[in-house]
Design a protein around this motif. Sequence first.
Motif, short mmCIF file in Angstrom:
data_model
loop_
_atom_site.label_atom_id
_atom_site.label_comp_id
_atom_site.label_asym_id
_atom_site.label_seq_id
_atom_site.Cartn_x
_atom_site.Cartn_y
_atom_site.Cartn_z
N SER A 162 13.38 9.49 27.11
CA SER A 162 13.84 8.10 26.82
C SER A 162 13.08 7.29 27.93
CB SER A 162 15.23 8.10 27.48
OG SER A 162 16.12 8.41 26.46
N LEU A 163 12.93 7.98 29.00
CA LEU A 163 11.91 7.13 29.97
C LEU A 163 10.45 6.72 29.19
CD1 LEU A 163 11.48 8.25 33.68
CD2 LEU A 163 9.41 7.56 32.27
N GLN A 165 9.80 6.36 26.15
CA GLN A 165 10.17 5.55 25.09
C GLN A 165 10.51 4.37 25.58
OE1 GLN A 165 13.19 7.75 22.99
NE2 GLN A 165 11.65 8.98 21.71
N GLY A 166 11.18 4.01 26.44
CA GLY A 166 11.72 2.87 27.10
C GLY A 166 10.04 2.26 27.78
N VAL A 167 9.49 2.89 28.30
CA VAL A 167 8.17 2.11 28.94
C VAL A 167 7.05 1.81 27.70
CG1 VAL A 167 6.29 2.74 30.39
CG2 VAL A 167 8.26 3.75 31.09
N ILE A 169 8.47 0.66 24.83
CA ILE A 169 8.88 -0.25 24.30
C ILE A 169 8.62 -1.70 25.14
CG2 ILE A 169 10.81 -1.53 23.64
CD1 ILE A 169 12.06 1.04 22.78
#
Lengths: 204, 204
Positions: A162-163, A165-167, A169
């Motif tokens: 998630s980290l 993917q979040g970065v 995005i």
Amino acid sequence: MSNRQSAEERKAQIVAGVLRLADEIGPDRLSTTDVARAVGLSQPAIFRHFPTKGALWLAVAEDIALRLRAGWDEAETEATGPHARLKALIGAQLAAISETPALPSILFSRELQVDNPALRDVFRGLLGAFQDRLVAAIRGSQAAGDVRRDVSPEDVAVLLTSLVQGVAIRWTLGARSFPLVQEGLRLFEVQMALLRSTEGMSHE
Amino acid sequence: MSNRQSAEERKAQIVAGVLRLADEIGPDRLSTTDVARAVGLSQPAIFRHFPTKGALWLAVAEDIALRLRAGWDEAETEATGPHARLKALIGAQLAAISETPALPSILFSRELQVDNPALRDVFRGLLGAFQDRLVAAIRGSQAAGDVRRDVSPEDVAVLLTSLVQGVAIRWTLGARSFPLVQEGLRLFEVQMALLRSTEGMSHE
DNA sequence: TATGTTAGTGAGTAATCACTCACAAGAGGT
DNA sequence: ACCTCTTGTGAGTGATTACTCACTAACATA
């Protein structure tokens, strides 16, 4: 006029062109005419090498899969110690996104989400494989006492992907105005510091 | 044959139709013909209410923005205590994605990424506003001793939004086979447990 | 040099796209 | 009943889409 080349070379060129154009004008906006022009061919020539546009996308996905897996392998063989291994895996993923910036967009393209279930399966498998490697690395970190044992390795793996993917995005939406790998690894260290906390080590 | 309605009602119906179809067939695949059929109108009727397709998308974005902000407001007013406030914010975001599943795809649509800078600005502003609310809530949690003070609130906010996005991606790619809100909140608690660790409380 | 294979082209195809235009019909006020 | 504004339609626009077809020219091998 145009250079005649072997089918193998041409296919590689076309796939590379798709990846570049998918980033520039979006995966779904991409037409076979655009691809042909980028490679320097006539539009029908694309269909000489790929029977349908969907097949072309599948070839693109397999190219991505190959490069991703190679990056993971390299990260895991070069790293020494559990923490370095985890960091290298995350770093490899961030680097791959940085080098193939169309990747996040492709994940949400209609080609993948709606039109091309095979494409979807490829990416689903890729994410799953990455998750598995992470889980293994996290178990190693826990065994080495580098990560507290009262959280499940699966959950930690989800938090770390998630980290990434979040970065990614934020990087994509923010016009790529910061260095993706650097910022991603910085946040990785923040998260790892949280996971390293001594409390709960002697649980149960 | 067709029910004549006020422009206001029709606009709302059309926007709702776009959101539903954006999920079913993808934001970029969406044609004005599809929208018209979904609402039960002729295709030119769409242009009676919106001058261009881009304007229609902008109306959709403003509808989303309105609902998101309303969700945040409700979450913040109803919650008591810093932890509950954070949890409510995350829960509201998860619920919004769950109710408007096209949201992630729209974020990566070519309409937003390439064709419609105004749309992009709306969503960029939305994400920024959410981040700001998170940061404020996290500061409150830190002041209450619920979150350790040796991590920056901004980083924590990024980790939490990443968590939401990561779960949303898994939910989308995995054919939505698990309850998004429940799984998201579960991971939220895992992350909060890490952030609550006592070590480093008396920093500086 | 003759021959078969393969990478390429130019000219199309039907379908679909966003969007326009002239016109019809419902609704409200007088 | 009449007028006017607004919501709607049917028919059509040029542009673009993925894909096809008949054909040509470069190559490898004999």
